[in-house]
Write an enzyme that holds these catalytic residues in place. Structure first.
Site, PDB file in Angstrom:
ATOM      1  N   THR A   1       6.841  -5.995   8.879  1.00  0.00           N
ATOM      2  CA  THR A   1       6.768  -5.478   7.511  1.00  0.00           C
ATOM      3  C   THR A   1       7.110  -3.990   7.451  1.00  0.00           C
ATOM      4  OG1 THR A   1       4.389  -5.290   7.837  1.00  0.00           O
ATOM      5  CG2 THR A   1       5.180  -7.196   6.620  1.00  0.00           C
TER       6      THR A   1
ATOM      7  N   ASN B   1      -1.046   7.109  13.143  1.00  0.00           N
ATOM      8  CA  ASN B   1      -0.960   6.001  12.203  1.00  0.00           C
ATOM      9  C   ASN B   1      -0.182   6.447  10.960  1.00  0.00           C
ATOM     10  OD1 ASN B   1      -1.885   3.703  10.395  1.00  0.00           O
ATOM     11  ND2 ASN B   1      -2.814   3.125  12.350  1.00  0.00           N
ATOM     12  N   TRP B   2      -0.585   6.027   9.773  1.00  0.00           N
ATOM     13  CA  TRP B   2       0.209   6.311   8.565  1.00  0.00           C
ATOM     14  C   TRP B   2       0.074   7.763   8.114  1.00  0.00           C
ATOM     15  CZ3 TRP B   2      -2.232   8.478   4.543  1.00  0.00           C
ATOM     16  CH2 TRP B   2      -3.633   8.398   4.573  1.00  0.00           C
TER      17      TRP B   2
ATOM     18  N   HIS C   1     -15.642  -5.799   7.882  1.00  0.00           N
ATOM     19  CA  HIS C   1     -17.075  -5.534   8.040  1.00  0.00           C
ATOM     20  C   HIS C   1     -17.425  -4.836   9.341  1.00  0.00           C
ATOM     21  CE1 HIS C   1     -18.506  -7.305   4.331  1.00  0.00           C
ATOM     22  NE2 HIS C   1     -17.570  -8.218   4.483  1.00  0.00           N
TER      23      HIS C   1
ATOM     24  N   THR D   1       0.832  -1.208   0.000  1.00  0.00           N
ATOM     25  CA  THR D   1       0.000   0.000   0.000  1.00  0.00           C
ATOM     26  C   THR D   1       0.869   1.262   0.000  1.00  0.00           C
ATOM     27  OG1 THR D   1      -0.089  -0.044   2.424  1.00  0.00           O
ATOM     28  CG2 THR D   1      -1.908  -1.102   1.241  1.00  0.00           C
TER      29      THR D   1
ATOM     30  N   ASP E   1       0.610  -4.394  18.444  1.00  0.00           N
ATOM     31  CA  ASP E   1       0.580  -3.845  17.079  1.00  0.00           C
ATOM     32  C   ASP E   1       1.173  -2.434  17.042  1.00  0.00           C
ATOM     33  OD1 ASP E   1       0.187  -3.649  14.354  1.00  0.00           O
ATOM     34  OD2 ASP E   1      -1.957  -3.238  14.479  1.00  0.00           O
TER      35      ASP E   1
ATOM     36  N   ALA F   1       1.731  -8.244   8.169  1.00  0.00           N
ATOM     37  CA  ALA F   1       2.146  -8.839   9.439  1.00  0.00           C
ATOM     38  C   ALA F   1       0.971  -9.282  10.301  1.00  0.00           C
ATOM     39  CB  ALA F   1       3.026  -7.860  10.219  1.00  0.00           C
ATOM     40  N   GLU F   2      -0.243  -8.783  10.046  1.00  0.00           N
ATOM     41  CA  GLU F   2      -1.397  -9.302  10.785  1.00  0.00           C
ATOM     42  C   GLU F   2      -1.688 -10.743  10.393  1.00  0.00           C
ATOM     43  OE1 GLU F   2      -1.496  -5.785  10.373  1.00  0.00           O
ATOM     44  OE2 GLU F   2      -1.256  -6.061  12.522  1.00  0.00           O
TER      45      GLU F   2
ATOM     46  N   CYS G   1     -13.901 -11.722  10.253  1.00  0.00           N
ATOM     47  CA  CYS G   1     -14.692 -10.816   9.400  1.00  0.00           C
ATOM     48  C   CYS G   1     -14.582  -9.347   9.805  1.00  0.00           C
ATOM     49  CB  CYS G   1     -16.167 -11.203   9.455  1.00  0.00           C
ATOM     50  SG  CYS G   1     -16.478 -12.976   9.437  1.00  0.00           S
TER      51      CYS G   1
HETATM   52 CA    CA Z   1      -0.287  -3.922  12.097  1.00  0.00          CA
END
Ligand code: CA
Length: 733
Positions: free
Chosen positions: A285, A437-438, A657, A210, A350, A227-228, A653
């Site tokens: 990653t 985050n990113w 979702h 990504t 994480d 990595a998840e 899921c």
């Molecule tokens: Ca992660």
């Protein structure tokens, strides 16, 4: 309200079901909006009008002298230092009130939009979801070409966080894109035709890309995510002219019995226990941040979390698990290891260190220091000496609960008692989405401040009842049920004000807050700062805003009709300054936290919006809103079956979702699905890939028909809950 019932630590897995007759407005056949505003031009390739002109003529000298042509935005962070500071100042605190919409370009996708646009030689190169690249005339928005790598949409089940892409790199007439399925593709910048493409990962494994590539001295650098799910992280360099791999640096060791690729891996292996290499590969990653210091000739990159998150399972007996959650410096020509700094030793939450890295020369204790700055997920802001990785200072930029401080003697965090949730479940701040985050931050040499898009909320972590490594699906090693939302709506509502997001101006010299602007919730856009004393940021509630960089005063805003997560860029053509941002809601928070997504984030109307002084463009009205219509079949399953389905749903899921089956409506809400009425049809979708062309991959290899039925029973239960709430019937605890 028990904090212990807050958000789920389970990120992940990706049922991107696109169900027919599902209740939201998107076209059931494609999952795309049935009637958006203006449609983009058909994706065709055509040469630029002036084919003799140089296009994307970026090279080493030009990139090193990026400040000599502030009118361009030639690489992801504008310069190799990744400061996202523009020296342009025609748009400033005084003139910004006259900023208006010059042009827009519709992406025609409902999935997340995260890209930074590259602007060079009059052309904008940007990306939308599914790694699709668009070239536009940067002055007018005229469509030049579109390249669609035709990603198999079923691959989205290997993505933790939406079908997003953060942008391209340009180099000597080529444009490079990292494709979601792991390809690196070189395009002719003039035509969008493929010059070469290469698989950078084993396509059978749950790797995705990504992040945006960077180019240093003719080498294209690209990492990956996954990595998840269970992969071994690495970053690679490819020759820009041929696509030949030049080097690869793994971030975690492989099976020691097979030997080590280099001394760094031999060193790293001393910090691991157990058989991490049989649990998917350890993770680590390199999915986003990179920066480069040409003088020191060091490439810096950030490394992600472990597989699974939970160190008790990943590395029984402990260990720092290098190079998880680390900043690593290597030689860009060879990939040779030089130094590392680990932000979260033995990470278990994480807490990636893949967040944006900024290089700057700042004054500390009367001396100018070459520093590297990062605000990783774990909530600490780090200032390192980038020559050798020495920690200069660290302080928490949000209130955190997992650690008390960073010990400056050892350079290590001092963890809070019980933070590893080994003996009992625990709500921890920051959550697995981090304090940051990113979304890129930015640094202004003018104000000396760093502008951080901050997330501020907790997640609940707990040991799973039993951990079985399942290849190809989420393997966090934490309990999805412990991480779920409370049943009682009053308790869920009480969490809402605790889900915070803000723009934070941070002074790295004093490690303290300069000012803050509290937003209406988390997951706002990346930031851009300019010499015009302006910080630009889009918001989750659908605004593009200019703040004064010194004080944080709101000076200007524009309604974007959709949530914004991407960062803005600015450029100049013929003396006119443009400010451009990609809008469109999506990404991890948008998918997972459906219960707490702001209604103003939706619908997703993805576009490039480009502004200049004196323009007054208007966007067409948006005439649809996603909604859920509840029409569930009777609840006939045993409670035990519903409960089994709950656990499976949360593990498998939820990542797409939404927590507790409440969708963020980027993709359909299963509680409104017509397939709930049809056991065979549900099985065909969930286990046989009936809708895999739309992104709902088959999970037949991961769950049995009985398990799929249990998930259906759980979703039916939740659909009744939703229906009763919608119709105002009281819900029992
Ligand atoms: Ca992660």
């Amino acid at each position: 309200m028990p904090l212990s019932k807050i958000t789920a630590p389970v990120l992940v897995l990706i049922l991107s079901l696109v169900l027919p007759a599902c209740s939201s407005e998107p076209d059931p056949a494609t999952g795309e909006p049935a009637a958006t505003a203006a449609q983009p031009p058909a994706p065709v390739s055509m040469p630029l009008d002036d084919t003799a002109a140089a296009v994307a003529a970026v090279d080493t000298l030009r990139l090193l002298a990026a400040d000599a042509e502030p009118g361009s935005w030639m690489s992801y962070g504008r310069t190799y230092s990744e400061q996202r500071y523009s020296p342009l100042n025609k748009v400033d605190a005084k003139t910004v009130s006259d900023l208006g919409l010059a042009w827009s370009f519709d992406f025609n996708t409902t999935r997340g939009i995260e890209a930074t646009s590259i602007v060079v030689d009059g052309v904008m190169y940007t990306t939308s979801s599914w790694s699709i690249v668009h070239a536009l005339d940067a002055r007018t928005g005229k469509h030049l070409w579109t390249y669609d790598p035709q990603v198999n949409k079923a691959k989205v089940k290997h993505g933790c966080c939406d079908a997003v892409n953060r942008g391209v790199a340009a180099w000597e007439g080529q444009v490079f894109v990292g494709v979601f399925d792991g390809r690196l593709v070189a395009l002719d910048a003039a035509t969008g035709k493929v010059n070469w493409e290469v698989a950078t990962v084993d396509p059978a494994l749950p790797y995705t890309i990504t992040g945006a590539p960077r180019v240093i001295d003719g080498k294209v650098l690209i990492g990956n995510g996954g990595a998840e799910f269970g992969v071994r992280g690495f970053i690679s360099a490819y020759a820009a002219d041929s696509g030949k791999m030049v080097w690869r640096f793994y971030t975690v060791p492989g099976d020691p019995k097979l030997g080590f690729e280099n001394k760094a891996m031999e060193m790293a292996a001393q910090t691991w226990n157990g058989k991490w290499y049989d649990l998917g590969g350890g993770g680590g990653t390199v999915w986003d941040a990179m920066a480069y210091d040409p003088e020191l000739d060091l490439l810096y990159f950030g490394v992600g979390n472990g597989t699974p998150w939970n160190r008790e399972i990943r590395s029984p007996g402990g260990g720092d698990n290098l190079f998880l959650s680390s900043i690593v410096a290597v030689r860009p020509a060879t990939g040779e290891y030089v130094w590392h700094y680990q932000t979260t030793p033995g990470e278990s939450w994480d807490y990636t260190a893949t967040q944006h890295i900024i290089l700057a020369d700042i004054e500390l204790d009367g001396k100018t220091r070459k520093v590297l700055m990062q605000a990783p997920k774990n909530g600490f802001f780090y200032v390192l000496d980038r020559t050798d990785g020495t920690l200069l200072s660290a302080n928490n930029y949000i209130d955190i609960t997992w650690a008390t401080h960073v010990d400056m003697e050892t350079g290590r965090p001092v963890e809070a008692e019980g933070a590893r949730y080994i003996d009992s479940p625990l709500a921890v701040t920051p959550s697995y989405l981090g304090g940051h985050n990113w979304h890129p931050m930015s640094f202004s040499p003018q104000t000396g401040l760093v502008y951080i898009p901050v997330l501020d909320f907790a997640a609940n972590y707990g040991q799973p009842e039993e951990f079985v490594y399942r290849p190809g699906v989420a393997n966090t090693g934490t309990s999805g049920i412990i991480g779920s939302l409370p049943d009682a709506q009053a308790e869920r509502d009480a969490i809402r004000p605790l889900m915070k997001g803000r723009l934070l101006a941070w002074d790295p010299r004093t490690q303290s807050e300069a000012w803050r602007v509290e937003h209406n919730g988390p997951w706002n856009g990346g930031t851009l700062v300019t010499a015009g004393n302006l910080v630009f940021q889009g918001t989750a509630d659908g605004k593009f805003v200019a703040f004064s960089a010194d004080k944080g005063e709101t000076l200007w805003e524009f309604p974007t009709q959709t949530g914004v997560v991407a960062p803005a860029v600015t450029y100049e053509i013929d003396g006119e300054q443009y400010v451009s941002v990609n809008v469109g809601w999506g990404g991890a928070y948008a998918l997972v936290f459906g219960e707490y997504v702001q209604s103003d984030s939706m619908p997703n109307v993805s576009r490039v919006l480009t502004f200049k002084l004196g323009a007054d463009g208007k966007l067409p009205e948006v005439n649809w809103r996603p909604t859920v219509v509840f029409n569930p079949p009777p609840r006939v399953a045993q409670e035990a079956v519903e409960h089994e389905g709950f656990g499976l749903y949360q593990d498998i899921c939820m990542g797409c979702h939404g927590l507790n089956a409440v969708s963020g409506l980027i993709i359909p809400d299963l509680r409104g699905s017509a397939w709930l009425h049809d056991a065979d049809g549900w099985n065909s979708v969930v286990r046989e890939g009936l809708l895999s062309k739309n992104g709902m991959a088959s999970f037949g290899g991961h769950i049995t028909r009985e398990e799929s039925e249990a998930i259906r029973a759980y979703v039916i239960q939740q659909a009744w809950r939703g229906k009763e709430l919608q119709e105002g019937v009281a819900i029992g605890d």
